[in-house]
Every structure is written in structure tokens, then in C-alpha cells.
Design an enzyme around this catalytic site. Structure first.
Site, PDB file in Angstrom:
ATOM      1  CB  VAL A  22      -8.956   1.523  14.156  1.00 47.97           C
ATOM      2  CG1 VAL A  22      -8.502   2.966  14.349  1.00 47.97           C
ATOM      3  CG2 VAL A  22      -9.086   0.827  15.485  1.00 47.97           C
ATOM      4  CE1 TYR A  42      -3.718   2.537   1.087  1.00 41.38           C
ATOM      5  CE2 TYR A  42      -1.950   3.459   2.407  1.00 41.38           C
ATOM      6  CZ  TYR A  42      -3.199   3.573   1.841  1.00 41.38           C
ATOM      7  OH  TYR A  42      -3.935   4.728   2.027  1.00 41.38           O
TER       8      TYR A  42
HETATM    9  P1  NAD Z   1     -12.996   4.095   0.715  1.00 43.52           P
HETATM   10  O1  NAD Z   1     -12.723   2.652   0.581  1.00 43.52           O
HETATM   11  O2  NAD Z   1     -14.263   4.511   1.378  1.00 43.52           O
HETATM   12  O3  NAD Z   1     -12.889   4.847  -0.672  1.00 43.52           O
HETATM   13  C1  NAD Z   1     -12.202   4.335  -1.786  1.00 43.52           C
HETATM   14  C2  NAD Z   1     -13.162   4.384  -2.967  1.00 43.52           C
HETATM   15  O4  NAD Z   1     -12.452   3.944  -4.133  1.00 43.52           O
HETATM   16  C3  NAD Z   1     -14.355   3.461  -2.802  1.00 43.52           C
HETATM   17  O5  NAD Z   1     -15.532   4.137  -3.192  1.00 43.52           O
HETATM   18  C4  NAD Z   1     -14.070   2.285  -3.747  1.00 43.52           C
HETATM   19  O6  NAD Z   1     -15.248   1.668  -4.225  1.00 43.52           O
HETATM   20  C5  NAD Z   1     -13.268   2.985  -4.822  1.00 43.52           C
HETATM   21  N1  NAD Z   1     -12.343   2.109  -5.548  1.00 43.52           N
HETATM   22  C6  NAD Z   1     -11.457   1.218  -5.034  1.00 43.52           C
HETATM   23  N2  NAD Z   1     -10.774   0.614  -6.025  1.00 43.52           N
HETATM   24  C7  NAD Z   1     -11.240   1.152  -7.183  1.00 43.52           C
HETATM   25  C8  NAD Z   1     -10.938   0.932  -8.548  1.00 43.52           C
HETATM   26  N3  NAD Z   1     -10.015   0.038  -8.929  1.00 43.52           N
HETATM   27  N4  NAD Z   1     -11.605   1.657  -9.484  1.00 43.52           N
HETATM   28  C9  NAD Z   1     -12.551   2.565  -9.120  1.00 43.52           C
HETATM   29  N5  NAD Z   1     -12.886   2.806  -7.838  1.00 43.52           N
HETATM   30  C10 NAD Z   1     -12.233   2.101  -6.884  1.00 43.52           C
HETATM   31  O7  NAD Z   1     -11.734   4.696   1.518  1.00 43.52           O
HETATM   32  P2  NAD Z   1     -11.383   6.189   1.953  1.00 43.52           P
HETATM   33  O8  NAD Z   1     -10.952   6.111   3.357  1.00 43.52           O
HETATM   34  O9  NAD Z   1     -12.443   7.126   1.539  1.00 43.52           O
HETATM   35  O10 NAD Z   1     -10.065   6.438   1.080  1.00 43.52           O
HETATM   36  C11 NAD Z   1     -10.011   7.354  -0.002  1.00 43.52           C
HETATM   37  C12 NAD Z   1      -8.553   7.555  -0.375  1.00 43.52           C
HETATM   38  O11 NAD Z   1      -7.835   8.160   0.684  1.00 43.52           O
HETATM   39  C13 NAD Z   1      -7.799   6.267  -0.723  1.00 43.52           C
HETATM   40  O12 NAD Z   1      -6.918   6.546  -1.794  1.00 43.52           O
HETATM   41  C14 NAD Z   1      -7.008   5.992   0.531  1.00 43.52           C
HETATM   42  O13 NAD Z   1      -5.848   5.234   0.255  1.00 43.52           O
HETATM   43  C15 NAD Z   1      -6.667   7.395   0.966  1.00 43.52           C
HETATM   44  N6  NAD Z   1      -6.357   7.525   2.379  1.00 43.52           N
HETATM   45  C16 NAD Z   1      -7.322   7.287   3.312  1.00 43.52           C
HETATM   46  C17 NAD Z   1      -6.994   7.457   4.656  1.00 43.52           C
HETATM   47  C18 NAD Z   1      -7.996   7.227   5.741  1.00 43.52           C
HETATM   48  O14 NAD Z   1      -7.624   7.366   6.929  1.00 43.52           O
HETATM   49  N7  NAD Z   1      -9.246   6.904   5.442  1.00 43.52           N
HETATM   50  C19 NAD Z   1      -5.696   7.876   5.019  1.00 43.52           C
HETATM   51  C20 NAD Z   1      -4.743   8.050   4.013  1.00 43.52           C
HETATM   52  C21 NAD Z   1      -5.090   7.913   2.695  1.00 43.52           C
HETATM   53  C1  UD1 Z   2      -5.071   4.089   7.901  1.00 43.79           C
HETATM   54  C2  UD1 Z   2      -5.889   3.979   6.610  1.00 43.79           C
HETATM   55  C3  UD1 Z   2      -4.950   4.011   5.433  1.00 43.79           C
HETATM   56  C4  UD1 Z   2      -4.087   5.251   5.544  1.00 43.79           C
HETATM   57  C5  UD1 Z   2      -3.336   5.337   6.880  1.00 43.79           C
HETATM   58  C6  UD1 Z   2      -2.623   6.682   7.042  1.00 43.79           C
HETATM   59  C7  UD1 Z   2      -7.991   2.721   6.505  1.00 43.79           C
HETATM   60  C8  UD1 Z   2      -8.643   1.406   6.484  1.00 43.79           C
HETATM   61  N1  UD1 Z   2      -6.644   2.711   6.595  1.00 43.79           N
HETATM   62  O1  UD1 Z   2      -4.212   2.950   8.053  1.00 43.79           O
HETATM   63  O2  UD1 Z   2      -5.710   4.072   4.219  1.00 43.79           O
HETATM   64  O3  UD1 Z   2      -3.187   5.334   4.482  1.00 43.79           O
HETATM   65  O4  UD1 Z   2      -4.306   5.266   7.928  1.00 43.79           O
HETATM   66  O5  UD1 Z   2      -2.082   6.810   8.317  1.00 43.79           O
HETATM   67  O6  UD1 Z   2      -8.620   3.750   6.450  1.00 43.79           O
HETATM   68  N2  UD1 Z   2      -6.802  -1.857  14.834  1.00 43.79           N
HETATM   69  C9  UD1 Z   2      -7.241  -2.557  15.944  1.00 43.79           C
HETATM   70  N3  UD1 Z   2      -8.419  -3.241  15.862  1.00 43.79           N
HETATM   71  C10 UD1 Z   2      -9.199  -3.243  14.726  1.00 43.79           C
HETATM   72  C11 UD1 Z   2      -8.748  -2.513  13.596  1.00 43.79           C
HETATM   73  C12 UD1 Z   2      -7.539  -1.832  13.692  1.00 43.79           C
HETATM   74  O7  UD1 Z   2      -6.572  -2.571  16.976  1.00 43.79           O
HETATM   75  O8  UD1 Z   2     -10.275  -3.885  14.730  1.00 43.79           O
HETATM   76  C13 UD1 Z   2      -5.524  -1.129  14.931  1.00 43.79           C
HETATM   77  C14 UD1 Z   2      -4.543  -1.453  13.813  1.00 43.79           C
HETATM   78  O9  UD1 Z   2      -3.808  -2.613  14.090  1.00 43.79           O
HETATM   79  C15 UD1 Z   2      -3.685  -0.183  13.848  1.00 43.79           C
HETATM   80  C16 UD1 Z   2      -4.676   0.908  14.236  1.00 43.79           C
HETATM   81  O10 UD1 Z   2      -5.798   0.252  14.800  1.00 43.79           O
HETATM   82  O11 UD1 Z   2      -2.686  -0.276  14.839  1.00 43.79           O
HETATM   83  C17 UD1 Z   2      -5.163   1.726  13.040  1.00 43.79           C
HETATM   84  O12 UD1 Z   2      -5.593   0.807  12.032  1.00 43.79           O
HETATM   85  P1  UD1 Z   2      -6.374   1.283  10.712  1.00 43.79           P
HETATM   86  O13 UD1 Z   2      -7.559   2.076  11.078  1.00 43.79           O
HETATM   87  O14 UD1 Z   2      -6.541   0.081   9.849  1.00 43.79           O
HETATM   88  O15 UD1 Z   2      -5.397   2.360  10.110  1.00 43.79           O
HETATM   89  P2  UD1 Z   2      -3.900   2.405   9.516  1.00 43.79           P
HETATM   90  O16 UD1 Z   2      -3.292   1.061   9.365  1.00 43.79           O
HETATM   91  O17 UD1 Z   2      -3.216   3.430  10.346  1.00 43.79           O
END
Ligand code: NAD
Ligand code: UD1
Length: 309
Positions: free
Chosen positions: A190, A146
Site C-alpha cells: 500500500v 498466502y
Molecule cells: P518482492 O515481490 O519485491 O520480492 C519477491 C521476489 O521473489 C521477487 O524478486 C520475485 O521476482 C521473486 N520470486 C517470486 N516468485 C519466485 C519464484 N517462483 N522463483 C524465484 N523467484 C521468485 O516482495 P518483497 O516485499 O520483497 O517480499 C519478499 C519476501 O518477504 C516474500 O517472501 C514476502 O512474502 C515476504 N514478506 C513481505 C512483506 C512486506 O511487507 N513486503 C511482509 C511479510 C512477508
Molecule cells: C502485506 C504484504 C504481505 C505481508 C503482510 C504482512 C505486500 C504486497 N503485502 O500484506 O506480503 O505478508 O503485509 O503483514 O507487500 N490498500 C488500499 N489501497 C491500495 C492497496 C492496499 O487501501 O491501493 C489496503 C489493503 O486493503 C490493506 C492495506 O492497504 O487493508 C495494506 O495492504 P497491503 O499493502 O497489500 O498489505 P497486506 O495485505 O497487509
């Protein structure tokens, strides 16, 4: 900014659908490309004539080239967001997380679209931020497919900037939370998992000792910045961290959750996930210099909104 919709890849997902709402509120039209793998139609106001949803895969170069035509800017969010999913299946996630980004760059070059916002991640730093707040120059140490795909995507965007005049705004998001984050998979964020389980009174599993830290940002605070990046007349070069420079342990987050819900279900501890990052806290000086950061939504308020309280 040119006329034409803003293309949001991954716009039916958690962050993307909030971005769509914010852009619509500012008068933009949005075109969404999403394969609905984790995104949902119900996240989008599809009765709004300024919203267009196109189902498709960012790994499909032809599809991306078609949907790019006529767009004014791009927010490239489509990806498999779970770090753990990339560990389990690097080949499949690479298609979405890297090939998708390359396809977006190439389609933009062909269509003459310049502005692109990229959802990179704090994961690119690996464990190099141990105990410190991480600035953008910290040595990159991707520990997972990733993180490697996100970092490679950043380099490609910079190549297309130098070679073809793209205007990338690269944001390294720390941990984003809020309503619509899908809690249904063990790989989900999480806070979404713990909130749902706390509300239903189901047991919670913490991987590791619960002392690992994250810099949690409420989704609407993030989206405010993303809109600024879409609308800015010009952008400075270089990636920008998005976090509050605040480290919250999982235990502290659980305590805040317990206060909102009025109690917590049983909590068990299991071994830490492999490749999991121990401490993550953003140095956000660059962000504060370049953008107007909204007032911080406190975690308790964000959790209450997420839980509909
Ligand atoms: P999410 O899973 O809700 O959103 C991702 C979206 O992309 C979904 O709607 C999914 O259906 C779509 N998708 C996945 N693969 C695809 C493909 N091959 N073609 C078209 N659509 C596709 O997750 P999110 O948390 O909203 O994440 C959005 C972006 O932000 C991602 O790029 C993720 O890596 C990044 N990001 C998220 C976090 C976080 O904490 N949520 C942190 C860092 C980066
Ligand atoms: C998250 C994002 C990732 C992003 C990154 C940036 C998601 C799913 N992942 O990853 O896209 O790039 O932040 O910092 O949005 N945990 C538990 N119990 C659970 C689930 C998780 O203890 O049931 C722990 C995990 O082991 C980890 C922490 O919670 O230590 C955070 O996990 P998670 O929310 O998956 O986030 P990241 O791995 O930080």
C-alpha cells in the site's frame, strides 16, 4: 560462518535487494536465485564481482539443488508477496510460496547447508490480533492461501530442523516499506502505491474505511536484523515477529505522506478486500530479546527516502 556465498532467493526483489546490499557491505558474497516475476536486475549492483544472479524458479527442485551447492547460508525470500494474488490464484502462488520453500529445505539437506532465514508473515495470525499486539504464541488463523503457505513453510522448516539439523531463523514480517518496493500492480504494498500516486497527483483508492491498522517497518531496519540472523553463531528455536508494536491507520499513513509530498490527490473509498486483516501490531518482546533492534527509522523519514526527498 562457512565460506561461500549467501544464497538469496527472491534477491532481485524489494527486500532481497536491500539484503544483498547489506551483506555485500559486510564483506559477504551473494548468489541470487530469482525468476524476475516482480524483481528487477536494476535492483542489483551486478557490476560487483561478489554478486551472482541466476534466473530461475524456486518451484524447480533441480534448479534449487544446483544453485545451493557451495553456499554458506540461505535467505529464502522468493514468493508471490501479494496476499490478494494468492486469493485470486491459489494454485499458481502455492508453487512459489510453498513448493519453493520445500525445495529449499530439501536442497539444503542434500548440500549440507544449515542456516536459513525465512520470510514468514504476520498474515499467519489472521484476525486473531484484533485490537491487541500479537505475540508469537497467538493462535494461528491463516485466512488466505498466502498465509496458509507461509505457516506450512514454517512447519516444514521446523521438521527439517529436528530431522536434519537445519538452523532456521523464522521471521514473521509485519508491513515493510521503502525504496524499490514495486508500485506497478494493484497488488503492490500500500505505501508503494500511495506514494507513487501522491507524487504523480493521481487519485488514491482506500479499500475499507481507512481505519485498518498496520505495523510499518522501514526496510533497512528489517535488513539489519536479517544480517544478524545470518551471522549469529547460534539461533534460538521459534518464530520471531518483526514489527515496532505500533499500529498506524491508513488514514494516519496518508497524512504523513501528505506532509512529505506537500499535499494529497483526491482520495476515494471502496469496499474492503475479502480476507483483508483489520488490525495488525507486533508484540516484539522476543525480537528484542534475541536481536539488537536498530534505532527506528520514523515513517516520515522512510517516506522521504522512498520519494527521493
Ligand atoms: P518482492 O515481490 O519485491 O520480492 C519477491 C521476489 O521473489 C521477487 O524478486 C520475485 O521476482 C521473486 N520470486 C517470486 N516468485 C519466485 C519464484 N517462483 N522463483 C524465484 N523467484 C521468485 O516482495 P518483497 O516485499 O520483497 O517480499 C519478499 C519476501 O518477504 C516474500 O517472501 C514476502 O512474502 C515476504 N514478506 C513481505 C512483506 C512486506 O511487507 N513486503 C511482509 C511479510 C512477508
Ligand atoms: C502485506 C504484504 C504481505 C505481508 C503482510 C504482512 C505486500 C504486497 N503485502 O500484506 O506480503 O505478508 O503485509 O503483514 O507487500 N490498500 C488500499 N489501497 C491500495 C492497496 C492496499 O487501501 O491501493 C489496503 C489493503 O486493503 C490493506 C492495506 O492497504 O487493508 C495494506 O495492504 P497491503 O499493502 O497489500 O498489505 P497486506 O495485505 O497487509
Amino acid at each position: 560462518m562457512a565460506d561461500g556465498p549467501v544464497l538469496i532467493t527472491g534477491g532481485a526483489g524489494f527486500i532481497g535487494s536491500h539484503l544483498a546490499d547489506a551483506l555485500l557491505a559486510k564483506g559477504h558474497s551473494v548468489r541470487i536465485l530469482d525468476d524476475l516475476s516482480t524483481g528487477k536486475r536494476s535492483n542489483l549492483p551486478l557490476d560487483n564481482p561478489r554478486v551472482e544472479l541466476i534466473e530461475g524458479d524456486v518451484a524447480d527442485a533441480k534448479r534449487v539443488a544446483q544453485v545451493m551447492l557451495g553456499c554458506s547460508a540461505v535467505a529464502h525470500l522468493a514468493a508471490v508477496a501479494s496476499v490478494q494474488a494468492s486469493v485470486d490464484d491459489p494454485v499458481r502462488t502455492h508453487q512459489s510460496n510453498f513448493i519453493g520453500t520445500l525445495n529449499v529445505c530439501e536442497a539444503m539437506r542434500q548440500a549440507g547447508v544449515k542456516r536459513v532465514l525465512f520470510a514468514s508473515s504476520a498474515a499467519v495470525y489472521g484476525n486473531n490480533g484484533e485490537g491487541e499486539s500479537i505475540d508469537e504464541e497467538t493462535t494461528k488463523a491463516p485466512l488466505t492461501p498466502y498465509a496458509s503457505d507461509k505457516l506450512a513453510g514454517e512447519f516444514y522448516l521446523d521438521f527439517y530442523r529436528r530431522q536434519h539439523g537445519l538452523e532456521p531463523a523464522i521471521f514473521r514480517f509485519f508491513n515493510i516499506f521503502g525504496p524499490r518496493q514495486d508500485p506497478s500492480s494493484p497488488y503492490s504494498g500500500v505505501i508503494s502505491i500511495f506514494s507513487e500516486r501522491a507524487q504523480k497527483g493521481l487519485p488514491i483508492t482506500v479499500f475499507g474505511d481507512g481505519e485498518q491498522t498496520r505495523d510499518f517497518v522501514y526496510v533497512e531496519d528489517l535488513v539489519d536484523l536479517l544480517v544478524q540472523a545470518i551471522e549469529a553463531p547460534a539461533l534460538e528455536v521459534g518464530a520471531v515477529n518483526v514489527g515496532w508494536n505500533q499500529a498506524t491507520t491508513l488514514k494516519q499513513m496518508l497524512q504523513a505522506l501528505g506532509e512529505v509530498v506537500g499535499g494529497l490527490p483526491p482520495i476515494t473509498y471502496a469496499p474492503a478486500r475479502s480476507g483483508d486483516i483489520r488490525h495488525s501490531r507486533a508484540n516484539n518482546q522476543r525480537l528484542l530479546q534475541r536481536f539488537t533492534f536498530p534505532e527506528q527509522t520514523p515513517m516520515s523519514v522512510g517516506l522521504a527516502r522512498l520519494l527521493g526527498r
